[in-house]
Motif scaffolding. Structure first.
Motif, short mmCIF file in Angstrom:
data_model
loop_
_atom_site.label_atom_id
_atom_site.label_comp_id
_atom_site.label_asym_id
_atom_site.label_seq_id
_atom_site.Cartn_x
_atom_site.Cartn_y
_atom_site.Cartn_z
N LEU A 78 0.84 -1.19 0.00
CA LEU A 78 0.00 0.00 0.00
C LEU A 78 0.88 1.25 0.00
O LEU A 78 1.66 1.48 0.93
CB LEU A 78 -0.90 -0.01 1.23
CG LEU A 78 -2.08 0.96 1.21
CD1 LEU A 78 -2.98 0.70 0.02
CD2 LEU A 78 -2.87 0.85 2.49
N LYS A 79 0.76 2.06 -1.04
CA LYS A 79 1.60 3.25 -1.19
C LYS A 79 0.83 4.55 -0.95
O LYS A 79 1.43 5.61 -0.87
CB LYS A 79 2.20 3.28 -2.60
CG LYS A 79 3.01 2.04 -2.95
CD LYS A 79 3.48 2.08 -4.39
CE LYS A 79 4.23 0.81 -4.76
NZ LYS A 79 4.66 0.80 -6.17
N PHE A 161 -2.48 -2.55 -18.21
CA PHE A 161 -2.88 -3.57 -17.26
C PHE A 161 -3.72 -2.95 -16.15
O PHE A 161 -3.43 -1.84 -15.68
CB PHE A 161 -1.65 -4.26 -16.65
CG PHE A 161 -0.93 -5.16 -17.62
CD1 PHE A 161 -1.28 -6.50 -17.73
CD2 PHE A 161 0.09 -4.66 -18.42
CE1 PHE A 161 -0.62 -7.33 -18.62
CE2 PHE A 161 0.76 -5.48 -19.31
CZ PHE A 161 0.40 -6.82 -19.41
N LEU A 162 -4.77 -3.66 -15.77
CA LEU A 162 -5.64 -3.23 -14.70
C LEU A 162 -5.38 -4.11 -13.48
O LEU A 162 -5.54 -5.33 -13.54
CB LEU A 162 -7.11 -3.35 -15.12
CG LEU A 162 -7.55 -2.52 -16.32
CD1 LEU A 162 -9.00 -2.83 -16.67
CD2 LEU A 162 -7.37 -1.03 -16.06
N PRO A 163 -5.01 -3.53 -12.34
CA PRO A 163 -4.78 -4.32 -11.13
C PRO A 163 -6.10 -4.73 -10.48
O PRO A 163 -7.01 -3.92 -10.35
CB PRO A 163 -3.98 -3.37 -10.23
CG PRO A 163 -4.42 -2.00 -10.68
CD PRO A 163 -4.72 -2.10 -12.14
N GLN A 174 -3.31 4.24 -10.13
CA GLN A 174 -2.23 5.18 -9.86
C GLN A 174 -1.30 4.70 -8.76
O GLN A 174 -0.21 5.26 -8.57
CB GLN A 174 -2.78 6.57 -9.48
CG GLN A 174 -3.50 6.63 -8.15
CD GLN A 174 -4.99 6.33 -8.30
OE1 GLN A 174 -5.43 5.82 -9.33
NE2 GLN A 174 -5.76 6.64 -7.27
N ASP A 175 -1.71 3.67 -8.03
CA ASP A 175 -0.87 3.13 -6.97
C ASP A 175 0.08 2.05 -7.47
O ASP A 175 0.79 1.43 -6.67
CB ASP A 175 -1.75 2.55 -5.85
CG ASP A 175 -2.53 3.63 -5.12
OD1 ASP A 175 -2.09 4.79 -5.17
OD2 ASP A 175 -3.59 3.33 -4.54
N PHE A 176 0.10 1.81 -8.77
CA PHE A 176 0.98 0.81 -9.36
C PHE A 176 1.80 1.44 -10.49
O PHE A 176 1.32 2.35 -11.18
CB PHE A 176 0.17 -0.37 -9.92
CG PHE A 176 -0.60 -1.13 -8.89
CD1 PHE A 176 -0.06 -2.24 -8.26
CD2 PHE A 176 -1.88 -0.72 -8.52
CE1 PHE A 176 -0.77 -2.94 -7.31
CE2 PHE A 176 -2.60 -1.41 -7.56
CZ PHE A 176 -2.05 -2.53 -6.95
N ARG A 199 -14.19 2.64 -12.87
CA ARG A 199 -14.56 2.88 -11.48
C ARG A 199 -13.83 1.91 -10.55
O ARG A 199 -14.10 0.70 -10.55
CB ARG A 199 -16.07 2.74 -11.30
CG ARG A 199 -16.56 3.16 -9.93
CD ARG A 199 -18.07 3.09 -9.83
NE ARG A 199 -18.53 3.45 -8.51
CZ ARG A 199 -19.79 3.41 -8.12
NH1 ARG A 199 -20.72 3.02 -8.98
NH2 ARG A 199 -20.13 3.76 -6.90
N VAL A 200 -12.90 2.44 -9.77
CA VAL A 200 -12.15 1.60 -8.85
C VAL A 200 -13.03 1.20 -7.68
O VAL A 200 -14.01 1.86 -7.35
CB VAL A 200 -10.88 2.34 -8.35
CG1 VAL A 200 -9.93 2.63 -9.49
CG2 VAL A 200 -11.27 3.63 -7.64
#
Length: 317
Positions: A78-79, A161-163, A174-176, A199-200
């Protein structure tokens, strides 16, 4: 004989009120002002405290502050600053610790964050500190997709790529970074477009991804030992609950035809536990690892099986 008519004055003031009014008039004006003045000041003071002073005091001494909120067991991947993002998007700073609903409001605010899977408990501690016990979403795979380019440039496409997490929910991209992509299993499926999944914190909702994630969860403990790199998804030709066939790509090893997702196997198909056991055997034996391909979807010896279906390229997917 003369008749004398008498009329009763019904509008006359009762004797009690006459005496009361007389007493009031007898009170000196200075005494009246000494009573009315403090009463007005008391009323104004109460209303000022009720609608302004109490709120100002709550905001100064009892307001929920981001530095006083502590999340439990922040994972290494977690960033982002979850507390900061929750405060910016929920308005928790306007909430008072004295409010009986403050714990429930805090729990709902953190539940809405895309990195939080579930909020279990909000505990108010001494000194205005708040301990929030949460369960974070665990990233498990990257779903390959394509973003369409400008038609004027010839329709060039860019890989993306979608996490996603263990439930198939989209995580904040944006965290990857690009460097994080090899750390996860890659899922290659058909017709997955980034523009369809913006939509995350919501599931991708594609059955291809749902079944691939089921396999990701089953393979997570052995991914490193089996040198697994990617999962390819293509339509199933077998009778059963699964809509898709799954194929594993290894690093430096054979192509693995896995078959149906765990729990969706056909009647004649081995269980996921048996497939995992066989996969570990293949990984541990050099002569098997050097072969080009294995099919784990049939209850036969992979070394004597017939040729599996041809592998689909990423372009065909």
């Amino acid at each position: 004989m003369a008749v004398v008519e008498t009329q009763t004055d019904n509008s006359s003031t009762p004797l009690f009120w006459k005496h009361l009014w007389g007493w009031i008039q007898a009170i000196p004006r200075a005494a009246v002002l000494s009573l009315v003045g403090p009463a007005i000041l008391l009323l104004v003071g109460y209303l000022g405290w009720r609608y302004y002073g109490a709120k100002a005091l709550d905001g100064t001494f009892y307001a929920i502050k981001p530095e006083n909120i502590h999340l439990t067991n922040t994972p290494p991947w977690l960033k982002t600053d979850i507390v900061k993002q929750v405060f910016e998007g929920s308005g928790l700073g306007k909430m008072s610790l004295l409010d009986d609903q403050s714990s429930a409001v805090v729990a709902r605010a953190f539940d809405a964050h895309p990195w939080i899977r579930k909020t279990y408990r909000v505990q108010r501690m001494a000194g205005g500190q708040i301990l929030v016990n949460v369960e974070y979403r665990t990233p498990i795979a990257m779903v390959h997709c394509e973003t369409e380019g400008d038609a004027a440039t010839g329709g060039v496409t860019q890989e993306n790529f979608l996490p996603i997490d263990t439930d198939g929910y989209l995580l904040p991209t944006q965290d990857f970074s690009q460097a994080d992509i090899p750390s996860y299993l890659l899922i290659y499926a058909k017709n997955i477009r980034a523009s369809d999944h913006r939509r995350v914190g919501t599931p991708l909702g594609d059955s291809q991804i749902t079944e691939a994630v089921q396999l990701c969860r089953a393979l997570l403990p052995i991914r490193s030992d089996a040198n697994l790199v990617a999962i390819y998804v293509y339509p199933s030709r077998r009778a059963g609950k699964a809509k898709w066939m799954l194929e594993l790509a290894t690093r430096g090893g054979p192509r693995i035809i896995w078959g149906s997702a765990p729990g969706l196997e056909a009647i004649d198909e081995p269980s996921a536990q048996l497939k995992i056991r066989r996969l570990l055997e293949i990984t541990s034996q050099r002569d098997l690892w050097s072969q080009p391909e294995f099919d784990l979807s049939h209850s036969v010896d992979p070394s004597t099986q017939s040729t599996p279906p041809p592998r689909l390229s990423r372009r065909q997917l």
